[in-house]
Enzyme design. Structure first.
Site, PDB file in Angstrom:
ATOM      1  N   ASN A 218      62.344 112.713 -53.552  1.00  0.00           N
ATOM      2  CA  ASN A 218      63.344 111.851 -52.931  1.00  0.00           C
ATOM      3  C   ASN A 218      62.661 110.575 -52.450  1.00  0.00           C
ATOM      4  OD1 ASN A 218      62.366 112.289 -50.100  1.00  0.00           O
ATOM      5  ND2 ASN A 218      63.021 114.390 -50.545  1.00  0.00           N
ATOM      6  N   ASP A 286      65.397 120.499 -51.558  1.00  0.00           N
ATOM      7  CA  ASP A 286      66.143 121.749 -51.428  1.00  0.00           C
ATOM      8  C   ASP A 286      65.850 122.718 -52.571  1.00  0.00           C
ATOM      9  OD1 ASP A 286      67.575 121.085 -49.053  1.00  0.00           O
ATOM     10  OD2 ASP A 286      68.849 119.765 -50.233  1.00  0.00           O
ATOM     11  N   LYS A 296      53.197 118.979 -70.743  1.00  0.00           N
ATOM     12  CA  LYS A 296      54.256 117.985 -70.695  1.00  0.00           C
ATOM     13  C   LYS A 296      55.390 118.358 -71.649  1.00  0.00           C
ATOM     14  CE  LYS A 296      55.268 113.095 -71.498  1.00  0.00           C
ATOM     15  NZ  LYS A 296      54.737 111.803 -71.961  1.00  0.00           N
ATOM     16  N   ASP A 314      63.751 127.386 -46.404  1.00  0.00           N
ATOM     17  CA  ASP A 314      64.357 126.569 -45.354  1.00  0.00           C
ATOM     18  C   ASP A 314      63.410 126.592 -44.158  1.00  0.00           C
ATOM     19  OD1 ASP A 314      65.880 125.539 -43.225  1.00  0.00           O
ATOM     20  OD2 ASP A 314      67.745 126.138 -44.200  1.00  0.00           O
ATOM     21  N   ILE A 315      62.600 125.572 -44.040  1.00  0.00           N
ATOM     22  CA  ILE A 315      61.536 125.573 -43.035  1.00  0.00           C
ATOM     23  C   ILE A 315      62.114 125.541 -41.627  1.00  0.00           C
ATOM     24  CG2 ILE A 315      59.497 124.340 -42.192  1.00  0.00           C
ATOM     25  CD1 ILE A 315      59.091 123.292 -45.044  1.00  0.00           C
ATOM     26  N   PHE A 332      65.773 116.971 -38.524  1.00  0.00           N
ATOM     27  CA  PHE A 332      66.345 115.690 -38.930  1.00  0.00           C
ATOM     28  C   PHE A 332      67.376 115.937 -40.021  1.00  0.00           C
ATOM     29  CE2 PHE A 332      63.487 113.623 -36.292  1.00  0.00           C
ATOM     30  CZ  PHE A 332      63.578 112.236 -36.403  1.00  0.00           C
ATOM     31  N   LYS A 346      74.923 121.320 -39.041  1.00  0.00           N
ATOM     32  CA  LYS A 346      73.539 121.714 -39.309  1.00  0.00           C
ATOM     33  C   LYS A 346      72.887 122.282 -38.055  1.00  0.00           C
ATOM     34  CE  LYS A 346      69.243 119.989 -41.377  1.00  0.00           C
ATOM     35  NZ  LYS A 346      68.591 118.877 -42.113  1.00  0.00           N
TER      36      LYS A 346
END
Length: 404
Positions: A218, A286, A296, A314-315, A332, A346
């Protein structure tokens, strides 16, 4: 105000010539500078050049009878406000990490309690070698600020990370390092607000490999998490920063652990426990590919490859349910719509204490500013758009008030 004094250690490498321009910028900024020139550095520039630019004596050997009668290496290691190693070669970094003191430069570095800023420059393969990366991680863990090198063409003809940053950029790092050291509040003030507290922070993205050259990721830059780590350290906390793959300098006084994938980050979080406060800023992927390819993946002109995805750990939720759960657990939430509503959901789902939510539909990821909402069980507190370092300080002040 005391004039800042820089001790510049010039390592061996073609990039040593940039030290001359750096000295000029240091003096233009109103600082004084003395130089230690290594044997390798002397193959590229001369002591006379550095002496003329700095208007100070240049030191080259541990075996100078006059200086060492007066314990010159100890004096050099104590009188500076900041020691800058530039260029920091692979050899110098290895010796610094191992605590070797076989020259004036390495002896000064081992004898100092002054902040150290290392600016690496070397061949791309040398920089990427596992040994160099281990040494960099060790130095950062020891509190040395190691600047990531630039990408670019090198004197050897290769291209990639390893190029010495331009002197103007190095000068900015020097000013930032001096500012961090000089702007800490006095004892008894905010500088002591988190003394004795152990703070765990995650920052940056994770990279989930598809094959040896591609990955799922991301746009997180890590800047907000690093700014929070810096603010926590300035307030006296023992800070452990678990960083995804980002090119950011380690804040002073922060122990840094570098990871790449979500599973590596989860393991590093587990290893860093117990902690009094955990602030999970990282934008963790995720999903990951269920089976990353060993080679490759090639385009064949036929059917498109199918990626089977698996869910990453899911930390935040895992930490909320851990018997070693920190007393204050903050997550966050990066959202693109219904920011507060998603953050409230959340908060309940993850069972943490606060959620810091922001709208990332613009240029927040990678940008300099952030506008956040602090969502707790008691309500929502919304902050105006601010530079990320100001968001960090404001958040850490709120945290300090909460854990008193």
């Amino acid at each position: 105000m005391k004039t800042p004094h820089i001790l510049l250690i010039v390592g061996g490498g073609i990039a040593a010539y940039k030290a001359c321009e750096l000295i000029r910028l240091i003096r233009k900024a109103g600082m004084t500078v003395r130089c230690v020139l290594t044997d390798g550095g002397a193959q590229f520039i001369t002591p006379m050049t550095l002496a003329a630019l700095s208007e100070n004596e240049v030191f080259t050997t541990l075996w100078d009878l006059k200086n060492e009668t007066e314990m010159g290496h100890i004096q050099l290691s104590r009188e500076a406000d900041l020691i800058v190693v530039c260029p920091a070669t692979a050899d110098l970094l290895a010796k610094m990490a191992a605590g070797i003191s076989d020259s004036l430069a390495t002896t000064v570095l081992l004898a100092t309690d002054t902040p150290v800023l290392a600016v690496p420059a070397m061949n791309v393969r040398m920089w990427q070698h596992a040994a160099t990366q281990r040494n960099v991680a060790k130095l950062r863990g020891d509190g040395v600020q190691v600047v990531d090198p630039d990408d670019g063409a090198m004197a050897c003809g290769e291209y990639g990370p390893g190029r010495l940053p331009e002197p103007v950029a190095i000068m900015a790092e020097i000013e930032r390092a001096l500012g961090s050291a000089s702007s800490s509040p006095p004892a008894g003030g905010r500088g002591e607000a988190l003394r004795g507290k152990r703070v765990l922070i995650t920052a940056g993205p994770t990279h989930e490999p598809i094959d040896p050259v591609r990955y799922i990721a991301n746009r997180s830059s890590g800047r907000q998490g690093f700014a929070i780590a810096a603010a926590a350290a300035e307030m006296g906390a023992e800070v452990h920063l678990i960083a995804g793959p980002v090119h950011l300098a380690t804040p002073p006084g922060v122990t840094r652990i570098d990871v790449e994938t979500a599973r590596e980050m989860a393991a590093a979080v587990d290893a860093a426990l117990p902690a009094d406060i955990a602030i999970l800023v990282a934008a963790v992927a995720d999903w990951r590919t269920a089976d990353a390819a060993d080679q490759k993946i090639k385009k064949t002109g036929g059917a498109l490859p199918v990626l089977q995805l698996a869910e990453n750990p899911d930390i935040l939720a895992g930490l909320a349910g851990d018997p070693r759960r920190p007393a204050l657990l903050i997550g966050f939430a990066a959202e693109t719509e219904h920011v507060v509503a998603h953050a409230q959901a959340k908060l309940a789902r993850k069972r943490c204490d606060w959620i810091v939510a922001n709208d990332v539909s613009g240029d927040v990821m990678g940008g300099q500013n952030n506008a956040v909402h602090i969502v707790t069980g008691q309500g929502v507190e919304s902050w105006a758009d601010l530079p990320k370092d100001q968001v960090a300080r404001k958040l850490m002040e709120k945290i300090a008030d909460a854990v008193r």
